[in-house]
Scaffold this active site. Structure first.
Site, PDB file in Angstrom:
ATOM      1  N   ARG A  92       1.027  -1.071  -0.170  1.00  0.00           N
ATOM      2  CA  ARG A  92      -0.063  -0.260  -0.317  1.00  0.00           C
ATOM      3  C   ARG A  92       0.846   0.981  -0.183  1.00  0.00           C
ATOM      4  O   ARG A  92       0.242   2.151  -0.728  1.00  0.00           O
ATOM      5  CB  ARG A  92      -0.727   0.163   1.094  1.00  0.00           C
ATOM      6  CG  ARG A  92      -1.681   1.231   1.639  1.00  0.00           C
ATOM      7  CD  ARG A  92      -2.866   1.097   2.057  1.00  0.00           C
ATOM      8  NE  ARG A  92      -3.316   0.604   3.217  1.00  0.00           N
ATOM      9  CZ  ARG A  92      -2.240   1.521   4.738  1.00  0.00           C
ATOM     10  NH1 ARG A  92      -1.808   2.235   4.366  1.00  0.00           N
ATOM     11  NH2 ARG A  92      -2.429   0.402   5.409  1.00  0.00           N
ATOM     12  N   TYR A 110     -12.500  18.453 -16.266  1.00  0.00           N
ATOM     13  CA  TYR A 110     -12.829  17.337 -16.541  1.00  0.00           C
ATOM     14  C   TYR A 110     -14.325  17.156 -15.240  1.00  0.00           C
ATOM     15  O   TYR A 110     -14.212  17.154 -14.357  1.00  0.00           O
ATOM     16  CB  TYR A 110     -11.862  16.111 -16.104  1.00  0.00           C
ATOM     17  CG  TYR A 110     -12.169  14.675 -16.276  1.00  0.00           C
ATOM     18  CD1 TYR A 110     -12.362  14.054 -17.350  1.00  0.00           C
ATOM     19  CD2 TYR A 110     -12.875  13.719 -15.109  1.00  0.00           C
ATOM     20  CE1 TYR A 110     -12.600  12.572 -17.645  1.00  0.00           C
ATOM     21  CE2 TYR A 110     -12.459  12.689 -15.105  1.00  0.00           C
ATOM     22  CZ  TYR A 110     -12.963  11.919 -16.110  1.00  0.00           C
ATOM     23  OH  TYR A 110     -13.037  10.642 -16.041  1.00  0.00           O
ATOM     24  N   ASP A 116      -3.461  19.469 -15.104  1.00  0.00           N
ATOM     25  CA  ASP A 116      -3.683  18.504 -15.405  1.00  0.00           C
ATOM     26  C   ASP A 116      -3.436  17.794 -16.822  1.00  0.00           C
ATOM     27  O   ASP A 116      -3.956  18.392 -17.927  1.00  0.00           O
ATOM     28  CB  ASP A 116      -4.699  18.201 -15.219  1.00  0.00           C
ATOM     29  CG  ASP A 116      -6.019  16.480 -16.219  1.00  0.00           C
ATOM     30  OD1 ASP A 116      -5.300  15.547 -16.352  1.00  0.00           O
ATOM     31  OD2 ASP A 116      -6.842  16.155 -15.500  1.00  0.00           O
ATOM     32  N   LYS A 139      -5.333   6.231 -19.873  1.00  0.00           N
ATOM     33  CA  LYS A 139      -5.564   7.045 -21.247  1.00  0.00           C
ATOM     34  C   LYS A 139      -4.033   6.848 -21.949  1.00  0.00           C
ATOM     35  O   LYS A 139      -3.728   5.458 -21.995  1.00  0.00           O
ATOM     36  CB  LYS A 139      -6.204   8.944 -20.718  1.00  0.00           C
ATOM     37  CG  LYS A 139      -7.010   8.941 -19.650  1.00  0.00           C
ATOM     38  CD  LYS A 139      -7.616   8.208 -20.304  1.00  0.00           C
ATOM     39  CE  LYS A 139      -9.387   8.453 -19.036  1.00  0.00           C
ATOM     40  NZ  LYS A 139      -8.896   9.896 -18.487  1.00  0.00           N
TER      41      LYS A 139
HETATM   42  C1  LIG Z   1      -9.963  10.024 -17.629  1.00  0.00           C
HETATM   43  C2  LIG Z   1      -9.464  11.598 -16.890  1.00  0.00           C
HETATM   44  C3  LIG Z   1      -9.484  11.844 -15.690  1.00  0.00           C
HETATM   45  C4  LIG Z   1      -9.582  10.821 -14.399  1.00  0.00           C
HETATM   46  O1  LIG Z   1      -8.896   9.756 -14.586  1.00  0.00           O
HETATM   47  P1  LIG Z   1      -9.432   7.966 -14.481  1.00  0.00           P
HETATM   48  O2  LIG Z   1      -7.941   7.477 -14.103  1.00  0.00           O
HETATM   49  O3  LIG Z   1     -10.358   7.690 -15.412  1.00  0.00           O
HETATM   50  O4  LIG Z   1     -10.070   8.240 -12.680  1.00  0.00           O
HETATM   51  C5  LIG Z   1      -9.008  12.568 -15.296  1.00  0.00           C
HETATM   52  N1  LIG Z   1      -8.388  13.981 -15.854  1.00  0.00           N
HETATM   53  C6  LIG Z   1      -8.872  13.698 -16.970  1.00  0.00           C
HETATM   54  C7  LIG Z   1      -8.700  15.431 -18.465  1.00  0.00           C
HETATM   55  C8  LIG Z   1      -9.041  12.685 -17.674  1.00  0.00           C
HETATM   56  O5  LIG Z   1      -9.376  12.424 -19.273  1.00  0.00           O
END
Ligand SMILES: *Cc1c(COP(=O)(O)O)cnc(C)c1O
Length: 394
Positions: A59, A112, A184, A209
């Site tokens: 963890r 997001y 982000d 992603k």
């Molecule tokens: C998908 C996404 C997230 C969240 O990520 P998860 O892995 O699905 O929790 C945050 N910011 C952006 C820009 C995203 O495309």
């Protein structure tokens, strides 16, 4: 000091200095062990206190997970990185670690969808003031930041409207009031954009992603100074949203082709954007690589590629989208993005499924928008596919 190496080399070799530790295996193995055993209490204690290298409990830290963090860290040019069970866990744990009651955070309206829910639903009851600005309006963001805040939270390009904010300009305003800047960077990837070099303090990714790239693992990661990353790591190790070693392995494997994939996706997205832009049934294309895009000049300065994501609206709105998208042969209709296959969907069922229609409208997201994540297919096939599907609307 390490010599500056290219991003393909970093994608392949970053975090891979492990073969002594793993019986000289050339690939990072998946260490599924929950705990790590010791022969004597003193060594165990030194590792537990962080005085010696090593792992205690997965963890907290795990060798496979560490290798993934090191790879991202190198690509973002950061001092430290830590990872999470998802991109949303990266966002919520980072905000949870750095914000206290009475603090103020400034961000943009069309971040997001999940992030937007944190801003609107979860932070205000904790006594944290949230100020969301129009993404296009740098002057408004500057003004809100100048009024004082703990964090300026940015996302560029945005999801799904593909707007661009000026990281360098806004970071310098944030610095002047002692605020931390979080970016982000999921859409841009470390190949196209490195926010830390533009003045940000923390860069974060949904690794689910582009980093993974194959839509088969969930995770998140943040990079920044050791001091900041340690604070967020401590919060995460206790709250427990840790990345699984199996998913870390999938990310490591996926990331070896990160630059190859992203370069191809940049090219495909540009060609698709140009094709759609001249198509009579398409109302509007949002892609920073188009000269008509309001953020084109800033994107040119802060990005080394315009990315694989675009969005567009079709004449006839949501009804037209409902009838045209199912005719695509080479695109998943699904909620993810950034993988080797092309993926399409409306914000209604993807980025902003958590929001009401009113909230989407308030964020400036038309119901008839299509988010398009270009894959690595042959570009002729993607364009022919879009052409034949759009023809069905005639
Ligand atoms: C998908 C996404 C997230 C969240 O990520 P998860 O892995 O699905 O929790 C945050 N910011 C952006 C820009 C995203 O495309």
């Amino acid at each position: 000091m390490q010599k500056q190496i290219g991003k393909s080399t970093q994608s392949v070799w970053g975090g891979e200095q492990h073969n002594e530790r793993f019986e000289r295996s050339t690939q990072v193995p998946v260490v599924h062990s929950v705990s790590f055993g010791y022969d004597d209490i003193d060594t165990w204690h030194r590792v537990a206190l962080g005085k010696d290298e090593g792992h205690i409990y997965s963890r907290n830290t795990n060798p496979t997970v560490r290798a993934f963090e090191d790879k991202v860290k190198e690509l973002e040019g950061a001092e430290a990185a830590t990872s999470f069970a998802s991109g949303m866990a990266a966002i919520s744990n980072t905000l949870g670690a750095l914000l206290n009651p009475g603090d103020r955070i400034v961000s943009i309206k069309d971040s997001y969808g999940g992030t937007n829910v944190i801003f609107n639903e979860f932070l205000p009851p904790l006594g944290i003031e949230v100020s969301l600005c129009d993404t296009d309006d740098s002057a408004q963001i500057e003004k809100e930041v100048s009024n004082g805040c703990k964090i300026l939270y940015l996302e560029t390009p945005t999801n799904p409207t593909i707007k661009i904010t000026d990281i360098k300009r806004l970071s310098s305003v944030a610095k002047s009031v002692g605020a931390l800047v979080i970016v982000d960077n999921t859409f841009a990837t470390p190949i196209n954009q490195n926010p830390l070099s533009l003045g940000a303090d923390i860069v974060l990714h949904s690794a689910s992603k582009y980093l993974g790239g194959h839509a088969d693992a969930l995770g998140g990661v943040i990079c920044g100074s050791k001091e900041l990353v340690d604070r967020v790591y401590h919060y995460r190790e206790i709250n427990g949203a840790s990345l699984s070693p199996m998913d870390a392995y999938s990310f490591i494997r996926g990331m070896k082709t990160l630059k190859l994939r992203v370069q191809r996706q940049n090219e495909n997205a540009m060609a698709v954007a140009l094709f759609l832009d001249q198509h009579p049934l398409v109302e509007k294309v949002n892609y920073p690589g188009l000269q008509s895009h309001p953020g084109h000049e800033i994107a040119k300065q802060q990005m080394s590629g315009f990315g694989g994501m675009l969005s567009f609206s079709v004449k006839g709105g949501l009804d037209a989208i409902k009838s045209f998208l199912p005719h695509l042969n080479y695109a998943h209709m699904a909620a993810n993005l950034g993988c080797v296959e092309t993926v399409v969907g409306p914000p209604l069922t993807t980025s902003h499924v958590e929001c009401t229609q009113e909230e989407r409208a308030a964020a400036g997201i038309p119901e008839g928008l299509v988010r398009y994540s270009s894959g690595i297919e042959d570009i002729e096939d993607l364009i022919n596919d879009l052409g034949q599907a759009l023809e069905k609307l005639l």
